[in-house]
Design a protein around this motif. Sequence first.
Motif, PDB file in Angstrom:
ATOM      1  N   GLY A   1      -9.432   9.171 -48.142  1.00  0.00           N
ATOM      2  CA  GLY A   1      -8.174   8.905 -47.461  1.00  0.00           C
ATOM      3  C   GLY A   1      -6.934   8.951 -48.329  1.00  0.00           C
ATOM      4  O   GLY A   1      -5.823   8.745 -47.833  1.00  0.00           O
ATOM      5  N   LEU A   2      -7.073   9.217 -49.617  1.00  0.00           N
ATOM      6  CA  LEU A   2      -5.902   9.266 -50.497  1.00  0.00           C
ATOM      7  C   LEU A   2      -5.168  10.591 -50.371  1.00  0.00           C
ATOM      8  O   LEU A   2      -5.787  11.641 -50.195  1.00  0.00           O
ATOM      9  N   THR A   3      -3.867  10.534 -50.476  1.00  0.00           N
ATOM     10  CA  THR A   3      -3.073  11.759 -50.502  1.00  0.00           C
ATOM     11  C   THR A   3      -3.260  12.442 -51.856  1.00  0.00           C
ATOM     12  O   THR A   3      -3.713  11.822 -52.828  1.00  0.00           O
ATOM     13  N   ASP A   4      -2.897  13.701 -51.937  1.00  0.00           N
ATOM     14  CA  ASP A   4      -3.045  14.456 -53.178  1.00  0.00           C
ATOM     15  C   ASP A   4      -2.300  13.803 -54.351  1.00  0.00           C
ATOM     16  O   ASP A   4      -2.883  13.623 -55.420  1.00  0.00           O
ATOM     17  N   PRO A   5      -1.028  13.422 -54.177  1.00  0.00           N
ATOM     18  CA  PRO A   5      -0.337  12.778 -55.304  1.00  0.00           C
ATOM     19  C   PRO A   5      -0.984  11.452 -55.721  1.00  0.00           C
ATOM     20  O   PRO A   5      -1.065  11.146 -56.912  1.00  0.00           O
ATOM     21  N   SER A   6      -1.454  10.679 -54.757  1.00  0.00           N
ATOM     22  CA  SER A   6      -2.112   9.408 -55.073  1.00  0.00           C
ATOM     23  C   SER A   6      -3.418   9.645 -55.814  1.00  0.00           C
ATOM     24  O   SER A   6      -3.739   8.940 -56.777  1.00  0.00           O
ATOM     25  N   LEU A   7      -4.165  10.650 -55.369  1.00  0.00           N
ATOM     26  CA  LEU A   7      -5.409  10.983 -56.043  1.00  0.00           C
ATOM     27  C   LEU A   7      -5.145  11.432 -57.477  1.00  0.00           C
ATOM     28  O   LEU A   7      -5.837  11.006 -58.402  1.00  0.00           O
ATOM     29  N   GLU A   8      -4.122  12.253 -57.671  1.00  0.00           N
ATOM     30  CA  GLU A   8      -3.763  12.704 -59.023  1.00  0.00           C
ATOM     31  C   GLU A   8      -3.406  11.518 -59.918  1.00  0.00           C
ATOM     32  O   GLU A   8      -3.797  11.473 -61.087  1.00  0.00           O
ATOM     33  N   LEU A   9      -2.681  10.557 -59.366  1.00  0.00           N
ATOM     34  CA  LEU A   9      -2.329   9.359 -60.135  1.00  0.00           C
ATOM     35  C   LEU A   9      -3.588   8.625 -60.582  1.00  0.00           C
ATOM     36  O   LEU A   9      -3.739   8.274 -61.762  1.00  0.00           O
ATOM     37  N   LEU A  10      -4.510   8.392 -59.656  1.00  0.00           N
ATOM     38  CA  LEU A  10      -5.729   7.671 -59.998  1.00  0.00           C
ATOM     39  C   LEU A  10      -6.608   8.463 -60.962  1.00  0.00           C
ATOM     40  O   LEU A  10      -7.197   7.887 -61.877  1.00  0.00           O
ATOM     41  N   ILE A  11      -6.688   9.770 -60.786  1.00  0.00           N
ATOM     42  CA  ILE A  11      -7.470  10.597 -61.718  1.00  0.00           C
ATOM     43  C   ILE A  11      -6.921  10.444 -63.131  1.00  0.00           C
ATOM     44  O   ILE A  11      -7.692  10.338 -64.094  1.00  0.00           O
ATOM     45  N   SER A  12      -5.608  10.379 -63.260  1.00  0.00           N
ATOM     46  CA  SER A  12      -5.007  10.239 -64.590  1.00  0.00           C
ATOM     47  C   SER A  12      -5.351   8.901 -65.248  1.00  0.00           C
ATOM     48  O   SER A  12      -5.220   8.747 -66.455  1.00  0.00           O
ATOM     49  N   MET A  13      -5.816   7.953 -64.454  1.00  0.00           N
ATOM     50  CA  MET A  13      -6.143   6.622 -64.957  1.00  0.00           C
ATOM     51  C   MET A  13      -7.623   6.465 -65.324  1.00  0.00           C
ATOM     52  O   MET A  13      -8.006   5.471 -65.940  1.00  0.00           O
ATOM     53  N   LEU A  14      -8.447   7.428 -64.940  1.00  0.00           N
ATOM     54  CA  LEU A  14      -9.883   7.336 -65.186  1.00  0.00           C
ATOM     55  C   LEU A  14     -10.233   7.772 -66.609  1.00  0.00           C
ATOM     56  O   LEU A  14      -9.605   8.665 -67.162  1.00  0.00           O
TER      57      LEU A  14
END
Length: 158
Positions: free
Chosen positions: A20-33
């Motif tokens: 359910g995450l938007t693309d920008p939100s997913l990119e933000l979280l990926i950068s945190m992993l």
Amino acid sequence: MTVSSPDLKAFLLATPFFGGLTDPSLELLISMLVERNFDIGATVVAEDEPGRSMFIVKSGRLAVSKRGNSGSVIPISGLGPGDFFGEMTLIEMQSRSATVVAETPTVLYELTAQKLYACYKADIHAYVIVLQNINRELCRRLRRADNRITGHQFGDDN
């Protein structure tokens, strides 16, 4: 090592944690992993130790267990690609509730409490979706545990 891969986005969106995450939100979280690798038999987290992060399973198989009153090890469940664990310590800020051991070579993505808080500050909508996804998974686990306790069987209870 910080995570980045063209196939990573599709993999993560297919997991219950990132749905359910938007693309920008997913990119933000990926950068945190952060990617973490574990050999067979490695303890990823131990029951009762302090915890400040959670993990998403990229590959491998893990065993979840708890110590019984007599000190014996009681198997709780197995984890595989797409599953996540360790989220309880982020929500309730308590020690680890179980021990998780790699049964095969395993690759995990780690998200720390500090990074999750940074997500809250940067993208409150993504933070709410992630917490909602965590809560849904916790409810599914509780339902499976209830069914095991009462002797009912349904679906794959890991």
